[in-house]
Design a protein around this motif. Structure first.
Motif, PDB file in Angstrom:
ATOM      1  N   ILE A  91       0.835  -1.205   0.000  1.00 26.96           N
ATOM      2  CA  ILE A  91       0.000   0.000   0.000  1.00 26.96           C
ATOM      3  C   ILE A  91       0.870   1.256   0.000  1.00 26.96           C
ATOM      4  CG2 ILE A  91      -1.698   1.328   1.306  1.00 26.96           C
ATOM      5  CD1 ILE A  91      -2.834  -1.409   2.253  1.00 26.96           C
ATOM      6  N   ASN A  92       1.883   1.288   0.848  1.00 24.87           N
ATOM      7  CA  ASN A  92       2.776   2.448   0.915  1.00 24.87           C
ATOM      8  C   ASN A  92       3.475   2.677  -0.426  1.00 24.87           C
ATOM      9  OD1 ASN A  92       4.525   4.415   2.704  1.00 24.87           O
ATOM     10  ND2 ASN A  92       5.973   3.206   1.527  1.00 24.87           N
ATOM     11  N   ASN A  93       4.076   1.628  -0.958  1.00 29.23           N
ATOM     12  CA  ASN A  93       4.850   1.774  -2.190  1.00 29.23           C
ATOM     13  C   ASN A  93       3.956   2.072  -3.393  1.00 29.23           C
ATOM     14  OD1 ASN A  93       6.865   1.180  -0.402  1.00 29.23           O
ATOM     15  ND2 ASN A  93       7.622  -0.601  -1.495  1.00 29.23           N
ATOM     16  N   ALA A  94       2.769   1.487  -3.419  1.00 24.37           N
ATOM     17  CA  ALA A  94       1.827   1.785  -4.506  1.00 24.37           C
ATOM     18  C   ALA A  94       1.426   3.254  -4.457  1.00 24.37           C
ATOM     19  CB  ALA A  94       0.603   0.888  -4.410  1.00 24.37           C
ATOM     20  N   ALA A  95       1.197   3.791  -3.262  1.00 25.81           N
ATOM     21  CA  ALA A  95       0.821   5.202  -3.134  1.00 25.81           C
ATOM     22  C   ALA A  95       1.923   6.103  -3.706  1.00 25.81           C
ATOM     23  CB  ALA A  95       0.547   5.553  -1.678  1.00 25.81           C
ATOM     24  N   TYR A  96       3.164   5.801  -3.381  1.00 26.57           N
ATOM     25  CA  TYR A  96       4.276   6.585  -3.925  1.00 26.57           C
ATOM     26  C   TYR A  96       4.343   6.447  -5.448  1.00 26.57           C
ATOM     27  CZ  TYR A  96       6.618   8.309   0.254  1.00 26.57           C
ATOM     28  OH  TYR A  96       6.929   9.002   1.396  1.00 26.57           O
ATOM     29  N   ARG A 124      -4.547   1.807  -9.673  1.00 33.00           N
ATOM     30  CA  ARG A 124      -4.648   3.233  -9.333  1.00 33.00           C
ATOM     31  C   ARG A 124      -6.080   3.559  -8.909  1.00 33.00           C
ATOM     32  NH1 ARG A 124      -2.115   8.090 -10.447  1.00 33.00           N
ATOM     33  NH2 ARG A 124      -0.551   7.097 -11.786  1.00 33.00           N
ATOM     34  N   LYS A 125      -7.036   3.062  -9.686  1.00 32.21           N
ATOM     35  CA  LYS A 125      -8.440   3.362  -9.431  1.00 32.21           C
ATOM     36  C   LYS A 125      -8.861   2.914  -8.026  1.00 32.21           C
ATOM     37  CE  LYS A 125     -12.954   2.773 -11.623  1.00 32.21           C
ATOM     38  NZ  LYS A 125     -13.671   2.207 -12.753  1.00 32.21           N
ATOM     39  N   ALA A 126      -8.480   1.706  -7.640  1.00 34.14           N
ATOM     40  CA  ALA A 126      -8.848   1.180  -6.319  1.00 34.14           C
ATOM     41  C   ALA A 126      -8.178   1.970  -5.194  1.00 34.14           C
ATOM     42  CB  ALA A 126      -8.476  -0.292  -6.219  1.00 34.14           C
ATOM     43  N   LEU A 127      -6.907   2.307  -5.374  1.00 33.66           N
ATOM     44  CA  LEU A 127      -6.187   3.025  -4.320  1.00 33.66           C
ATOM     45  C   LEU A 127      -6.712   4.456  -4.175  1.00 33.66           C
ATOM     46  CD1 LEU A 127      -3.995   2.499  -2.228  1.00 33.66           C
ATOM     47  CD2 LEU A 127      -2.342   3.460  -3.823  1.00 33.66           C
ATOM     48  N   GLU A 128      -7.023   5.102  -5.293  1.00 37.69           N
ATOM     49  CA  GLU A 128      -7.576   6.451  -5.217  1.00 37.69           C
ATOM     50  C   GLU A 128      -8.967   6.447  -4.588  1.00 37.69           C
ATOM     51  OE1 GLU A 128      -5.129   8.753  -8.740  1.00 37.69           O
ATOM     52  OE2 GLU A 128      -7.137   8.004  -9.217  1.00 37.69           O
ATOM     53  N   GLU A 132      -9.688   8.306  -1.318  1.00 35.90           N
ATOM     54  CA  GLU A 132     -10.657   9.352  -1.639  1.00 35.90           C
ATOM     55  C   GLU A 132      -9.953  10.623  -2.134  1.00 35.90           C
ATOM     56  OE1 GLU A 132     -12.963   9.741   1.958  1.00 35.90           O
ATOM     57  OE2 GLU A 132     -14.077   7.908   1.538  1.00 35.90           O
ATOM     58  N   ILE A 133      -8.927  10.423  -2.965  1.00 36.01           N
ATOM     59  CA  ILE A 133      -8.178  11.536  -3.539  1.00 36.01           C
ATOM     60  C   ILE A 133      -7.471  11.046  -4.799  1.00 36.01           C
ATOM     61  CG2 ILE A 133      -6.089  11.071  -2.189  1.00 36.01           C
ATOM     62  CD1 ILE A 133      -5.596  14.094  -2.075  1.00 36.01           C
ATOM     63  N   GLU A 134      -7.307  11.946  -5.762  1.00 38.27           N
ATOM     64  CA  GLU A 134      -6.480  11.619  -6.920  1.00 38.27           C
ATOM     65  C   GLU A 134      -5.029  11.801  -6.498  1.00 38.27           C
ATOM     66  OE1 GLU A 134      -7.170  13.071 -10.865  1.00 38.27           O
ATOM     67  OE2 GLU A 134      -9.328  13.247 -10.454  1.00 38.27           O
ATOM     68  N   LEU A 135      -4.271  10.728  -6.554  1.00 43.48           N
ATOM     69  CA  LEU A 135      -2.894  10.763  -6.061  1.00 43.48           C
ATOM     70  C   LEU A 135      -2.020  11.732  -6.847  1.00 43.48           C
ATOM     71  CD1 LEU A 135      -2.558   6.979  -5.285  1.00 43.48           C
ATOM     72  CD2 LEU A 135      -2.632   8.839  -3.624  1.00 43.48           C
ATOM     73  N   SER A 136      -2.333  11.967  -8.101  1.00 44.82           N
ATOM     74  CA  SER A 136      -1.542  12.905  -8.900  1.00 44.82           C
ATOM     75  C   SER A 136      -1.652  14.338  -8.380  1.00 44.82           C
ATOM     76  CB  SER A 136      -1.970  12.854 -10.367  1.00 44.82           C
ATOM     77  OG  SER A 136      -3.319  13.237 -10.496  1.00 44.82           O
ATOM     78  N   GLU A 137      -2.657  14.624  -7.555  1.00 43.25           N
ATOM     79  CA  GLU A 137      -2.840  15.960  -7.005  1.00 43.25           C
ATOM     80  C   GLU A 137      -1.926  16.241  -5.812  1.00 43.25           C
ATOM     81  OE1 GLU A 137      -6.999  16.413  -6.124  1.00 43.25           O
ATOM     82  OE2 GLU A 137      -7.560  16.318  -8.240  1.00 43.25           O
ATOM     83  N   ILE A 138      -1.330  15.216  -5.250  1.00 41.93           N
ATOM     84  CA  ILE A 138      -0.452  15.391  -4.095  1.00 41.93           C
ATOM     85  C   ILE A 138       0.836  16.057  -4.561  1.00 41.93           C
ATOM     86  CG2 ILE A 138       0.854  14.201  -2.299  1.00 41.93           C
ATOM     87  CD1 ILE A 138      -1.397  12.104  -2.293  1.00 41.93           C
ATOM     88  N   LYS A 139       1.206  17.128  -3.891  1.00 43.89           N
ATOM     89  CA  LYS A 139       2.342  17.943  -4.336  1.00 43.89           C
ATOM     90  C   LYS A 139       3.627  17.720  -3.546  1.00 43.89           C
ATOM     91  CE  LYS A 139      -0.183  20.027  -7.396  1.00 43.89           C
ATOM     92  NZ  LYS A 139      -0.344  19.297  -8.604  1.00 43.89           N
ATOM     93  N   LEU A 147      -1.153  11.275   4.428  1.00 45.20           N
ATOM     94  CA  LEU A 147      -2.275  10.516   3.869  1.00 45.20           C
ATOM     95  C   LEU A 147      -2.119   9.028   4.160  1.00 45.20           C
ATOM     96  CD1 LEU A 147      -4.834  10.554   2.007  1.00 45.20           C
ATOM     97  CD2 LEU A 147      -3.255  10.112   0.123  1.00 45.20           C
ATOM     98  N   ILE A 148      -0.933   8.509   3.911  1.00 43.47           N
ATOM     99  CA  ILE A 148      -0.664   7.090   4.155  1.00 43.47           C
ATOM    100  C   ILE A 148      -0.841   6.760   5.635  1.00 43.47           C
ATOM    101  CG2 ILE A 148       1.131   5.307   4.148  1.00 43.47           C
ATOM    102  CD1 ILE A 148       2.244   6.715   1.586  1.00 43.47           C
ATOM    103  N   GLN A 149      -0.254   7.578   6.501  1.00 44.45           N
ATOM    104  CA  GLN A 149      -0.329   7.341   7.945  1.00 44.45           C
ATOM    105  C   GLN A 149      -1.766   7.349   8.438  1.00 44.45           C
ATOM    106  OE1 GLN A 149       2.284   6.438   9.692  1.00 44.45           O
ATOM    107  NE2 GLN A 149       1.069   6.153  11.518  1.00 44.45           N
ATOM    108  N   ASP A 150      -2.551   8.311   7.980  1.00 43.77           N
ATOM    109  CA  ASP A 150      -3.951   8.404   8.404  1.00 43.77           C
ATOM    110  C   ASP A 150      -4.729   7.140   8.053  1.00 43.77           C
ATOM    111  OD1 ASP A 150      -3.475  10.926   9.382  1.00 43.77           O
ATOM    112  OD2 ASP A 150      -4.418  11.978   7.703  1.00 43.77           O
ATOM    113  N   HIS A 151      -4.451   6.555   6.901  1.00 43.75           N
ATOM    114  CA  HIS A 151      -5.202   5.387   6.460  1.00 43.75           C
ATOM    115  C   HIS A 151      -4.693   4.081   7.074  1.00 43.75           C
ATOM    116  CE1 HIS A 151      -7.152   8.123   3.766  1.00 43.75           C
ATOM    117  NE2 HIS A 151      -7.985   7.169   3.419  1.00 43.75           N
ATOM    118  N   PHE A 152      -3.467   4.058   7.546  1.00 45.64           N
ATOM    119  CA  PHE A 152      -2.960   2.841   8.193  1.00 45.64           C
ATOM    120  C   PHE A 152      -3.450   2.699   9.621  1.00 45.64           C
ATOM    121  CE2 PHE A 152       0.514   2.258   4.968  1.00 45.64           C
ATOM    122  CZ  PHE A 152       0.099   0.998   4.591  1.00 45.64           C
ATOM    123  N   GLU A 153      -4.041   3.757  10.170  1.00 43.52           N
ATOM    124  CA  GLU A 153      -4.561   3.679  11.531  1.00 43.52           C
ATOM    125  C   GLU A 153      -5.720   2.691  11.616  1.00 43.52           C
ATOM    126  OE1 GLU A 153      -5.370   7.673  12.795  1.00 43.52           O
ATOM    127  OE2 GLU A 153      -3.249   8.204  12.761  1.00 43.52           O
TER     128      GLU A 153
END
Length: 163
Positions: A91-96, A124-128, A132-139, A147-153
């Protein structure tokens, strides 16, 4: 003369020490977002990203699917002697990877275990949808880490994504 040689030796030793310190801190603080906007066909950017992510010590190989859409990556890890959580790595590596590589549609993580092989495939579709965010928007990397930390809780959410 001996004094000048000692001073020269000390100066060279100090420069070498300072250079070693600065290069090691740069390597550990790699700015992965320098690869933002990369493409699946950019093998160098993908490898340089993966070797700085979770499970880098277990990273074995990489295969790119670039001939036809959907474009993807298969990453292989040797987990036979590791106790690292495979789901967390995936999950972490896919997000990156989805954040940095703009045309990546899926990533498959193959984990070689002592008792066989385990595969986790994430689109990509499942992870986004999960984030609940388009990952390409992360700057920034800071925003992605949060984002990753919040979802691993919520461990149950991670299980739902993988299954």
């Amino acid at each position: 003369m001996k004094r000048k040689l000692n001073l020269l030796f000390f100066s060279i030793a100090a420069m070498l020490f300072l250079n070693a310190c600065s290069s090691s801190s740069n390597a550990s603080d790699a700015d992965l977002f320098q690869y933002k906007g990369s493409y699946v066909g950019d093998n160098s950017a993908i490898v340089n990203t993966i070797i700085h992510l979770n499970g880098a010590k277990q990273f074995k190989s990489l295969e790119l699917q670039t001939k036809e859409e959907p474009y993807g990556i298969t990453v292989e890890y040797d987990m036979s002697e590791s106790q690292i959580d495979k789901q967390q790595i995936a999950i972490n590596n896919a997000a990156y990877l989805f954040t940095l590589i703009q045309n990546l549609d899926w990533v498959s993580f193959n984990f070689q275990m002592a008792d066989g092989k385990d595969e986790i495939k994430i689109t990509r579709k499942a992870l986004e949808k999960w984030y609940e965010i388009e990952l390409s928007e992360i700057k920034t990397e800071k925003d992605l880490k949060e984002l990753i930390q919040d979802h691993f809780e919520d461990e149950q959410k991670a299980v739902q994504l993988i299954n």
